[in-house]
Write an enzyme that holds these catalytic residues in place. Sequence first.
Site, mmCIF file in Angstrom:
data_model
loop_
_atom_site.group_PDB
_atom_site.id
_atom_site.type_symbol
_atom_site.label_atom_id
_atom_site.label_comp_id
_atom_site.label_asym_id
_atom_site.label_seq_id
_atom_site.Cartn_x
_atom_site.Cartn_y
_atom_site.Cartn_z
ATOM 1 N N HIS A 29 119.812 33.585 19.026
ATOM 2 C CA HIS A 29 120.542 34.855 19.002
ATOM 3 C C HIS A 29 120.442 35.540 17.640
ATOM 4 O O HIS A 29 120.604 36.755 17.541
ATOM 5 C CB HIS A 29 122.012 34.593 19.354
ATOM 6 C CG HIS A 29 122.721 35.756 19.972
ATOM 7 N ND1 HIS A 29 122.648 37.029 19.471
ATOM 8 C CD2 HIS A 29 123.531 35.829 21.065
ATOM 9 C CE1 HIS A 29 123.388 37.837 20.217
ATOM 10 N NE2 HIS A 29 123.929 37.135 21.196
ATOM 11 N N ASP B 192 108.483 43.078 34.960
ATOM 12 C CA ASP B 192 107.430 42.936 35.976
ATOM 13 C C ASP B 192 106.129 42.561 35.261
ATOM 14 O O ASP B 192 105.526 43.382 34.587
ATOM 15 C CB ASP B 192 107.275 44.249 36.744
ATOM 16 C CG ASP B 192 106.187 44.195 37.800
ATOM 17 O OD1 ASP B 192 105.531 43.142 37.947
ATOM 18 O OD2 ASP B 192 105.979 45.216 38.476
#
Length: 444
Positions: A167, A391
């Site tokens: 993070h 995608d």
Amino acid sequence: MEVSNQENGGLISVKSLEPIFIQPEKKPYNGTHLLSNLDRAVVAMMKTIYIYNLDGKTSSEAACDVIKQALSKVLVYYYPLAGRLKSNSDGKLFVECIDTEGVPFVEAIANFSIVELGDITVPDTPKFEKFIYEVPGVENILEMPLMTVQVTRFKCGGFALGLTMNHCVADGKAGMEFVNSWAEKARGVPLTTPPVLDNSMFMSGKRPPLDKSPTEKFNIVDISDVSNLESQYQKENTVYKSFSFDQNKLAELKKKAMEEDEGLKYCSSFTVLAALVWRARNQTLKMEPHQKSRLLFTVDIRSKLNTPLPKGFFGNGVVTSECTCTASELSENPFSFAVKMVQNAIKKVNEDYVQSYNDFFENISITIPPPSLTGTLVITSWTRIAFNSADFGWGEASQFGSVVIPKEVCLFSPAGIKETEGVKLILGLPASAMNTFQELMNKV
């Protein structure tokens, strides 16, 4: 050499090959990537899984090769992810980007189909950990790669993309922009949102410190466990469940809050859900009336600064805000009381607040232990992050999930593909407390 993780007497297994290391296709421009104070505030690993059904469009083996090659290409833009976390003499962190191994990439094969996974939005950590790669025997965060990748091929022809990412290099929004850029490289198209790695606006010395002590704003103090909260988790198994709220339910909660308090002219879905979960969790954990209870959550600051962060900002563009009161104040006051507390905690996050927050973490090093989360509910909201949108050339992810959700955390995520489908909240509670929590949610 193969390493094998097995479950249920070998009925379900994932066999992993040895990792290879992916370097940026071109050497990075800078040898060191400095971390801002906001980055250093969140040194923890995010572990996520994306499920892809290829539906015969290509083989999972071919898909794995495309993803691997695209990673090398996208790391040219996001080169800190191939680096390693280092600490200077003051205990402050930075990323070394030159002469490092790169990103560990593991290919794995599962002996079962995607359908056997079920709903991955609710964490099943022992099972889901099979789909991510963690360096064996490494527990010190300074020795962990900033990112690892595992592609697990299923018997049905689909695959899981498992990621770990520290993070401290990126928040959820920036991390997802990286995954989308990676997917664009796999499809051979230009990056829609090239990353901006400059985080100098949060570096010390850029602005004079505020006169007011930063700690006065954050009230970072440990809460006494007068309700024996920790023992409840130790005595019982922690059960994770999800609860969905469609737009009609959310509208009812907003109406209820505004009818109770005429001063509330507007309520967001986040404020009413945060208030609802905070109150219900306190009740189910049977907090003593004088038990201090804290709600902690992140606020995206990208548009809250006088000079907004640039599009594509890669780093941490969030700060935390909180509300604290006693359990009796929370239970005896109307629902609108908690809603207003959440709303005020969001409103106070402005330029002055962010600078003060930034100043505070200037003096925090990795050697200083974080404050205790006793009596604290942490809400992480992913409702505005399209985690399933990446995608790689064969369609978007059919499912997305977090490998682990700490017991203090409640995760808000989209209830469906479209934001208009509502919000799903996911949390873990001791088994008996979860039964009570479910009853309370059923009454909403």
